[in-house]
Design an enzyme around this catalytic site. Structure first.
Site, PDB file in Angstrom:
ATOM      1  N   ASP A 166       5.745   9.244   8.768  1.00  0.00           N
ATOM      2  CA  ASP A 166       5.763   7.730   8.732  1.00  0.00           C
ATOM      3  C   ASP A 166       5.608   7.446  10.008  1.00  0.00           C
ATOM      4  O   ASP A 166       4.468   6.644  10.531  1.00  0.00           O
ATOM      5  CB  ASP A 166       7.163   7.044   8.257  1.00  0.00           C
ATOM      6  CG  ASP A 166       7.339   7.166   7.085  1.00  0.00           C
ATOM      7  OD1 ASP A 166       6.420   7.485   6.194  1.00  0.00           O
ATOM      8  OD2 ASP A 166       8.587   6.851   6.762  1.00  0.00           O
ATOM      9  N   LEU A 167       5.974   7.777  11.211  1.00  0.00           N
ATOM     10  CA  LEU A 167       5.629   7.444  12.456  1.00  0.00           C
ATOM     11  C   LEU A 167       4.558   8.071  13.075  1.00  0.00           C
ATOM     12  O   LEU A 167       3.821   7.277  13.638  1.00  0.00           O
ATOM     13  CB  LEU A 167       6.839   7.929  13.484  1.00  0.00           C
ATOM     14  CG  LEU A 167       8.320   7.567  13.129  1.00  0.00           C
ATOM     15  CD1 LEU A 167       9.530   8.238  13.931  1.00  0.00           C
ATOM     16  CD2 LEU A 167       8.387   6.056  13.251  1.00  0.00           C
TER      17      LEU A 167
END
Length: 405
Positions: free
Chosen positions: A176-177
């Site tokens: 996600d990051l």
């Protein structure tokens, strides 16, 4: 576009690199908001577009730690894109935007008729940016994806953890990051390109692409040499000694694998006889005898506390550092010097801290951290900026197209 800000906070924002850019934020969960957070922190006018009654799946209250950290520095519009009147109003807003960011399932934006193909004729300068689980095309494109699924499918879990213990996820949502960070970079690239061409375009990445990219040297071990990496626990996959070692109080990381550092480490540890062990005179030899090397070093390091070892090894030029808890991270003097805990004033929680921007531009400070907006807090102002009258906004409310207060 919004008028020039007059209050001190907005005046500071206007001096930031992305001031003057309007961003429509249709993101949810974490990957998309990670991207948008960069744009918001550096001064873009970010409008968070949410459906009435929004619950974006993070599982926390709107004033919870996750929401506040992810959705700071934004304004909020709550509008029902499934409502024909709401959809029409959104198109007027999209015509004023520089950037739109979304991370819905691939097919959802097409079903809502807000995909890039639906908007590009309306606004040729629009940069449309997407994150999906597995890509916008291909056999998996319609599948939903979350971080841990991508960690598994992208190979990370097969190389994380101790040998023989089975697959292990990492402790943060790394895909996600990373996908959010990569999409923010892609948007910056397209903004630069737009300066030359005058045209917007479509920028996208996925959790799976981000994960494969982040495999880095572990991926090229396979691609170039046909070697399938395995789990190495806290040890470096190929270099030794490079890993976690016990001390009298808490573990530390030591990186002393090169010939020069190995020599310095043995001397700093007070065991120059290690330099004369035939099997330990090369990285390859030490790697083959990894268990004995690590056990021998551990017997020595556990006799002294971590601070003693860090000071001694630093003096010898050997990279090292303690294994900190999250509390200890923010108590660390270097982390405090870097200002990674940014103060912010929250409307209900008072003075709080959030994670600061890690990007440093000399002479420019982000310095402003605006509270997360309430659902639909800026409905009227945003829609009026898009050209709607108060009467038209009242009609949207009457038709159930707006949410919030």
């Amino acid at each position: 576009m919004p008028e020039s800000p007059t209050d001190p906070t907005l005046a500071a924002e206007a001096r930031l690199p992305l001031a003057g850019l309007r961003v429509l934020d249709l993101t949810l969960a974490r990957a998309g908001p990670t991207c948008v957070r960069h744009l918001a922190d550096w001064g873009a006018d970010v409008i968070r577009v949410e459906p009435p009654g929004n619950n974006d799946g993070l599982g926390g209250a709107r004033d919870g730690f996750d929401q506040v950290n992810l959705h700071r520095n934004k304004r909020a519009l709550s509008i029902d894109l499934k409502n024909p009147a709401g959809h029409a109003a959104f198109l007027k807003l999209a015509a004023t935007a520089d950037i739109l960011v979304e991370n819905m399932r691939m097919q959802v934006k097409h079903r809502l008729k807000i995909a890039y193909d639906d908007l590009k004729a309306l606004n040729p300068r629009l940069i449309y940016a997407s994150i999906s689980g597995f890509g916008q095309t291909g056999p998996y494109s319609k599948r939903g994806g979350v971080d841990q699924i991508a960690q598994g499918m992208g190979g990370l879990m097969s190389i994380t953890g101790e040998p023989g213990r089975g697959p292990m996820r990492v402790g943060i949502p790394i895909n996600d990051l990373t996908a959010g960070n990569l999409l923010a970079m892609g948007i910056m690239l397209k903004l630069y390109d737009r300066e030359r061409t005058g045209q917007g375009g479509y920028v996208h990445t996925s959790l799976l692409e981000a994960q494969v990219f982040m495999l880095d040297f572990q991926a090229t071990r396979w691609l170039m040499d046909g070697e399938v990496p395995g789990q190495a626990g806290n040890d470096h996959p190929v270099n030794i000694p490079m890993g976690v070692f016990p001390t009298a109080d808490k573990p530390i990381n030591i990186a002393a694998s090169s010939p020069k550092l190995w020599d310095a480490f043995c001397k700093a540890a007070g065991h120059e006889e290690w330099l004369r062990v035939p099997d330990w005179q090369t990285v390859t030899g030490r790697s083959a005898d990894r268990a004995r090397v690590n056990a021998t070093i551990a017997e020595v390091t556990r006799t002294r506390p971590s601070d003693w070892w860090v000071q001694r090894l630093e003096e010898a030029g050997i990279p090292c550092g303690p294994v900190n808890t999250i509390r200890e991270v923010f108590e660390d003097p270097q982390v405090q010097h870097l200002g990674m805990a940014m103060p912010m004033r929250h409307r209900t929680r008072g003075d709080i801290r959030v994670v600061a921007q890690p990007v440093n531009i000399e002479g420019v400070e982000t310095g402003f951290y605006r509270d997360i907006p309430e659902l639909g807090e800026h409905n009227e102002a945003i829609l009026m900026e898009a050209g709607l009258t108060r009467e038209e906004i009242a009609d949207l409310k009457a038709k159930g197209a707006l949410g919030g207060a």
